[in-house]
Design a protein around this motif. Structure first.
Motif, PDB file in Angstrom:
ATOM      1  N   PRO A  42       0.899  -1.203  -0.170  1.00  0.00           N
ATOM      2  CA  PRO A  42      -0.094  -0.270   0.307  1.00  0.00           C
ATOM      3  C   PRO A  42       0.830   1.050  -0.078  1.00  0.00           C
ATOM      4  CG  PRO A  42       0.176  -1.321   1.460  1.00  0.00           C
ATOM      5  CD  PRO A  42       0.107  -2.104   0.853  1.00  0.00           C
ATOM      6  N   GLN A  43       1.974   1.241   0.074  1.00  0.00           N
ATOM      7  CA  GLN A  43       2.821   2.753   0.596  1.00  0.00           C
ATOM      8  C   GLN A  43       3.255   2.742  -0.247  1.00  0.00           C
ATOM      9  OE1 GLN A  43       3.209   0.112   2.619  1.00  0.00           O
ATOM     10  NE2 GLN A  43       5.578  -0.273   3.334  1.00  0.00           N
ATOM     11  N   PHE A  44       3.583   2.284  -1.546  1.00  0.00           N
ATOM     12  CA  PHE A  44       4.496   2.580  -3.182  1.00  0.00           C
ATOM     13  C   PHE A  44       3.372   1.745  -3.507  1.00  0.00           C
ATOM     14  CE2 PHE A  44       7.574   0.692  -0.919  1.00  0.00           C
ATOM     15  CZ  PHE A  44       8.496   1.619  -0.943  1.00  0.00           C
ATOM     16  N   GLU A  45       3.238   3.393  -5.019  1.00  0.00           N
ATOM     17  CA  GLU A  45       2.372   2.663  -5.900  1.00  0.00           C
ATOM     18  C   GLU A  45       2.629   2.069  -6.975  1.00  0.00           C
ATOM     19  OE1 GLU A  45       1.305   7.194  -6.784  1.00  0.00           O
ATOM     20  OE2 GLU A  45      -0.098   6.343  -5.465  1.00  0.00           O
ATOM     21  N   MET A  46       2.952   1.852  -8.714  1.00  0.00           N
ATOM     22  CA  MET A  46       3.322   1.530  -9.352  1.00  0.00           C
ATOM     23  C   MET A  46       3.962   2.979 -10.355  1.00  0.00           C
ATOM     24  SD  MET A  46       1.844  -1.602 -11.365  1.00  0.00           S
ATOM     25  CE  MET A  46       0.875  -2.098 -11.323  1.00  0.00           C
ATOM     26  N   GLY A  47       5.031   3.040 -10.955  1.00  0.00           N
ATOM     27  CA  GLY A  47       5.397   3.807 -11.576  1.00  0.00           C
ATOM     28  C   GLY A  47       4.750   4.390 -12.573  1.00  0.00           C
ATOM     29  N   LYS A  48       5.272   6.080 -13.264  1.00  0.00           N
ATOM     30  CA  LYS A  48       4.563   6.674 -14.743  1.00  0.00           C
ATOM     31  C   LYS A  48       5.086   6.587 -15.278  1.00  0.00           C
ATOM     32  CE  LYS A  48       1.205   8.591 -12.068  1.00  0.00           C
ATOM     33  NZ  LYS A  48       2.310   8.209 -10.631  1.00  0.00           N
ATOM     34  N   PRO A  49       5.460   6.939 -16.552  1.00  0.00           N
ATOM     35  CA  PRO A  49       5.876   7.014 -17.895  1.00  0.00           C
ATOM     36  C   PRO A  49       7.250   8.181 -17.446  1.00  0.00           C
ATOM     37  CG  PRO A  49       4.791   6.349 -18.572  1.00  0.00           C
ATOM     38  CD  PRO A  49       3.935   6.117 -17.339  1.00  0.00           C
ATOM     39  N   ILE A  50       8.173   8.263 -18.165  1.00  0.00           N
ATOM     40  CA  ILE A  50       9.208   9.500 -17.904  1.00  0.00           C
ATOM     41  C   ILE A  50       9.164   9.595 -19.184  1.00  0.00           C
ATOM     42  CG2 ILE A  50      10.136   8.875 -15.920  1.00  0.00           C
ATOM     43  CD1 ILE A  50      12.741   7.903 -17.432  1.00  0.00           C
ATOM     44  N   GLY A  51       9.525  11.447 -19.459  1.00  0.00           N
ATOM     45  CA  GLY A  51       9.769  11.736 -20.431  1.00  0.00           C
ATOM     46  C   GLY A  51       8.358  12.223 -21.999  1.00  0.00           C
ATOM     47  N   LYS A  52       9.338  11.387 -22.963  1.00  0.00           N
ATOM     48  CA  LYS A  52       8.827  11.804 -24.003  1.00  0.00           C
ATOM     49  C   LYS A  52       8.247  10.762 -24.697  1.00  0.00           C
ATOM     50  CE  LYS A  52      11.910  14.195 -26.450  1.00  0.00           C
ATOM     51  NZ  LYS A  52      12.476  14.563 -27.934  1.00  0.00           N
ATOM     52  N   ALA A  53       7.772   9.127 -24.008  1.00  0.00           N
ATOM     53  CA  ALA A  53       7.467   8.157 -23.958  1.00  0.00           C
ATOM     54  C   ALA A  53       5.827   7.859 -24.343  1.00  0.00           C
ATOM     55  CB  ALA A  53       6.271   7.708 -22.598  1.00  0.00           C
ATOM     56  N   LYS A  54       5.286   9.294 -25.161  1.00  0.00           N
ATOM     57  CA  LYS A  54       4.024   9.198 -26.105  1.00  0.00           C
ATOM     58  C   LYS A  54       4.261   9.047 -27.421  1.00  0.00           C
ATOM     59  CE  LYS A  54      -0.771  10.498 -25.983  1.00  0.00           C
ATOM     60  NZ  LYS A  54      -1.147  11.452 -26.482  1.00  0.00           N
ATOM     61  N   GLU A  55       5.301  10.419 -27.516  1.00  0.00           N
ATOM     62  CA  GLU A  55       5.969  10.421 -28.798  1.00  0.00           C
ATOM     63  C   GLU A  55       7.025   9.099 -29.356  1.00  0.00           C
ATOM     64  OE1 GLU A  55       7.513  14.388 -28.747  1.00  0.00           O
ATOM     65  OE2 GLU A  55       8.994  13.805 -30.261  1.00  0.00           O
ATOM     66  N   TYR A  56       7.739   8.910 -28.519  1.00  0.00           N
ATOM     67  CA  TYR A  56       8.309   7.626 -29.005  1.00  0.00           C
ATOM     68  C   TYR A  56       7.309   6.299 -28.895  1.00  0.00           C
ATOM     69  CZ  TYR A  56      12.320  10.393 -27.368  1.00  0.00           C
ATOM     70  OH  TYR A  56      13.157  10.457 -27.023  1.00  0.00           O
TER      71      TYR A  56
END
Lengths: 680, 88
Positions: A42-56
């Protein structure tokens, strides 16, 4: 070597503002096998993409659709591109070149569709030629219903019965009558049911004008001009493929790498300000990973090792420790065979080394021919230059090493393209009276030819080598050899099985399931040996041990049901007779080829000549054709079956003793990318 | 009534027996392989990469022939039960 590389569990934790350099460094190092965070705490959540992930990823999708149009496949790179060049030409490649390719491809598809529709029209027009109507007569009526199609029997009378007002045209087409029926619209239903009684099947008439033949000619003309337009477009696509192939694959690689990096945090655990990466790294590489990561971000993160005991607990909960097989380069190709079955689990043995030892010997024993061995060696050397992808290289190397053993066994068996062939002529024949003496003594093992080292008798006085595999003494000797190889092979498997079970802490399985199997197989062999050589003491002793083993099986985890496997263990050993049997089949075919050519075709075509000096030239040529054809077929079979059958002996007979009883493992695949088209 | 046969006849019967052992085992293996073969062709049509594994699966029933062949070899080369009975 028999064990996979030792792994350590690592935790990398740091502040979120160093996440990109950490990901960059990890990607470059290719050391850490990341364990995906499953969101369980519960104290951690999953990470999110960094930088221009969508563009790539959008660019990647764009590029992939273009490469699909060009039918680009993974291939061995001809040239590597620097990253900067890929980046600077990315825009041009995706937008200008990509748009051009897409437009060309779409035009080709459209042309294909148009040609198809015109061909359909021609198909439905052709039968209309038998009717005397222009095409515009078939459509455009308000008060009339038209039926055009084929019928099996004449329809005029019946149509006239339900609709006195009618026009019926008919003409004979292929195996049916072609009819066009015009009736008032209100009679359409009745006429339709009458027509169906005559096996009527309707044809659609294209809405064209004029006479049928000229309409078909016009359609054919336009198909021709469409085809003419298509050819240069296809050539253009092919040219573009040639020009941009490597660059596109390099760009694909670049974008994949970037996507991998930007999306990596999805596998991490995160809090508001920090991230945690968990994973495995080969134990001896831990210090390198730690120092490289720390120097990359100036110490603003924590890389720590987790104690083995804690790891064991995680493993018990169902986490897989990744397996990296660890073999010297000579054995590496044989990992292919292991992998085809399953990746070994971390605690299991990696059988590649054993395959390296046994597989080529079995292959050699089955093929056992200098001629075929050299041929397959040469073929493999040629293929090695042609197929450069790692999978092919491994497969080729496996056969290459095996071919060497085929040549070695060929020397033992005195075979160059089968028995009765070149060997005796190359090495010289044993004098007739000596041959007779050997036969009388019951020691005849072959044609009585000289070995490569003169007259080989491994034991003086017994002319075993080179042996003729078709001679009965040789068959018996090879039966024995096959079973002995089988016993050794299975026993090695059983020993590894015992060790594996102990590694998993399953003592009962080790001593009361694996051990008795080995005892049964070894002493079954000894029992048969005792019977053959007439040593009753050996027979009795072996029988006692087998009985003890059976009692152990009953005491084992499966109880009395364990005994049900007994026939399987014995049939395991008999199964090794294929080492002899498959070989015999191929010797038989080679023998038949030689017989056919030298003793049937050549003498017959030379008018019954018996001496090779009297053979005529055409007869010799015909004989050679027969030789080539049959030997070629035998060679193809001779590569396939000596490969597949030892494979089976490993998978079914040996692996079942120790391998993959606990389910397959997970292969060590470190976070990172092997650059193929990009320069580092 | 005593069964009288000469050595040649007995050897001939032995050879017929050996032939039957291999031949019938071959039919059995063939029947086993036909199903596997059909299935493998089906899978390979969908996924060509399966060819290697498919060929391997085809071999599994071939052990049956090996058993038959083993019996034949023993009959032809290693089995001499009639040597004592046969009298000219």
């Amino acid at each position: 070597m028999l064990r996979p590389v030792k792994m350590s569990r690592v935790v990398v934790a740091g502040s979120k503002n160093v996440i990109s350099p950490v990901v960059e460094k990890l990607h470059e190092l290719r050391l850490l096998h990341i364990v995906n965070y499953n969101g369980s705490q519960p104290q951690f959540e999953m990470g999110k993409p960094i930088g221009k992930a969508k563009e790539y990823s959008e660019n990647l999708i764009k590029l992939r659709s273009v490469t699909r149009y060009l039918e680009l496949n993974k291939k061995f790179p001809d040239k590597a591109y620097p990253e900067s060049q890929v980046l600077s030409e990315l825009d041009n490649l995706l937008n200008n070149v990509g748009a051009d390719v897409t437009a060309t491809y779409e035009r080709i598809v459209a042309i294909d569709a148009e040609v198809k529709s015109k061909q359909d029209q021609i198909k439905s027009l052709t039968p209309l030629a038998v009717l005397p109507l222009p095409l515009e007569a078939y459509y455009g009526y308000d008060s009339l219903a038209t039926f055009v199609g084929t019928a099996t029997t004449p329809v005029d009378a019946d149509v006239a019965r339900v609709s006195p007002v009618n026009e019926v045209y008919s003409g004979s087409a292929k195996n049916a009558t072609f009819v066009a029926v015009f009736v008032p619209a209100e009679k359409a239903g009745e006429v339709s049911s009458v027509l169906s009684e005559h096996g009527f099947s309707e044809t659609s008439v294209p809405k064209l004008e004029g006479n049928v033949d000229s309409a078909i000619a016009t359609l054919e003309g336009s198909i021709k001009s469409l085809e003419g337009e298509k050819a240069p477009l296809q050539k253009k696509l092919a040219d573009m493929k040639k020009q941009y192939e490597d660059q596109m694959l390099a760009t694909d690689e670049y974008l994949s790498m970037q996507t991998q990096k930007t999306e990596a945090p999805l596998r991490f655990a995160e809090t508001a300000n920090a991230f945690v990466i968990e994973g495995y790294v080969p134990a001896d590489q831990f210090s390198r990973l730690k120092s490289e990561l720390e120097s990359a971000v100036g110490g603003r993160l924590e890389v720590s090792l987790i104690a083995d005991k804690e790891t064991d607990e995680l493993v018990e909960k169902g986490e897989d420790v990744p397996t990296q097989m660890d073999n010297p380069s000579l054995v590496k190709p044989y990992e292919l065979i292991t992998r085809m079955f399953a990746i070994p689990e971390y605690k299991e043995f990696d059988p590649s080394l054993l395959i390296f030892i046994f597989f080529p010997i079995m292959f050699g024993m089955i093929l056992g021919d200098i001629g075929y061995g050299v041929m397959s060696l040469l073929t493999m050397v040629l293929l090695k230059k042609k197929f450069k992808t790692p999978g092919w290289q491994q497969l080729i190397n496996v056969v290459l090493i095996s071919s060497v053993w085929a040549i070695i066994f060929g020397i033992f068996f005195g075979e160059i393209f089968g028995p009765l062939g070149l060997w005796g002529k190359v090495m010289g024949q044993l004098p007739e009276h000596e041959l007779e003496a050997v036969k009388v003594a019951g020691l005849y093992f072959g044609e009585g030819v000289f070995g490569s080292l003169g007259r080989i008798g491994f034991w003086p006085g017994i002319d075993i080598f080179p042996m003729d595999r078709l001679a009965s003494n040789a068959v018996l000797l090879l039966i024995g050899t096959s079973v002995i190889i089988g016993i050794i092979h299975c026993s090695v498997g059983s020993i590894l099985g015992i060790k594996t079970e102990l590694a998993y802490g399953e003592k009962k399985h080790a001593y009361f399931e694996r051990l008795p199997v080995m005892l049964v197989q070894v002493f079954f062999g000894l029992l048969v040996l005792g019977l053959v050589i007439g040593q009753m003491m050996l027979v009795i002793a072996s029988a006692i041990v087998i009985l003890v083993a059976m009692v152990m099986l009953v005491m084992g985890p499966e109880g009395p049901m364990g005994l049900a496997h007994m026939p399987f263990y014995v049939s395991n050993l008999i199964s090794y007779l294929r080492l002899l049997a498959i070989g015999l089949a191929s010797v038989g075919l080679a023998f038949a080829a030689n017989q056919l050519a030298f003793y049937v075709v050549m003498p017959m075509l030379s008018g019954g000549a018996t001496d090779s000096a009297e053979f005529t030239i055409p007869a010799i040529i015909a004989g050679l054709v027969v030789l080539l054809a049959v030997h070629f077929i035998n060679f193809l079979l001779g590569i396939l079956s000596p490969f597949m059958h030892p494979l089976r002996l490993h998978y079914v007979e040996m692996f079942t003793k120790f391998y993959s009883n606990h389910g397959g493992g997970v292969e060590y695949s470190p976070f990172g990318h092997v650059r193929r088209f990009l320069k580092a | 009534m005593a069964v009288v046969a000469d050595a040649g006849t007995l050897y001939g019967l032995l050879a017929v027996g050996a032939g039957l052992a291999t031949g019938l085992a071959g039919i059995g293996a063939g029947m086993g392989e036909q199903g596997i073969g059909a299935a493998v062709v089906g899978v390979v049509a969908e996924e060509p990469g399966f060819l290697g594994k498919g060929l391997f699966l085809m071999l599994l029933p071939e052990t049956l022939i090996i058993f038959g062949l083993a019996v034949s070899l023993i009959l032809m080369f290693a089995w001499t039960p009639f040597s004592g009975i046969v009298t000219p």
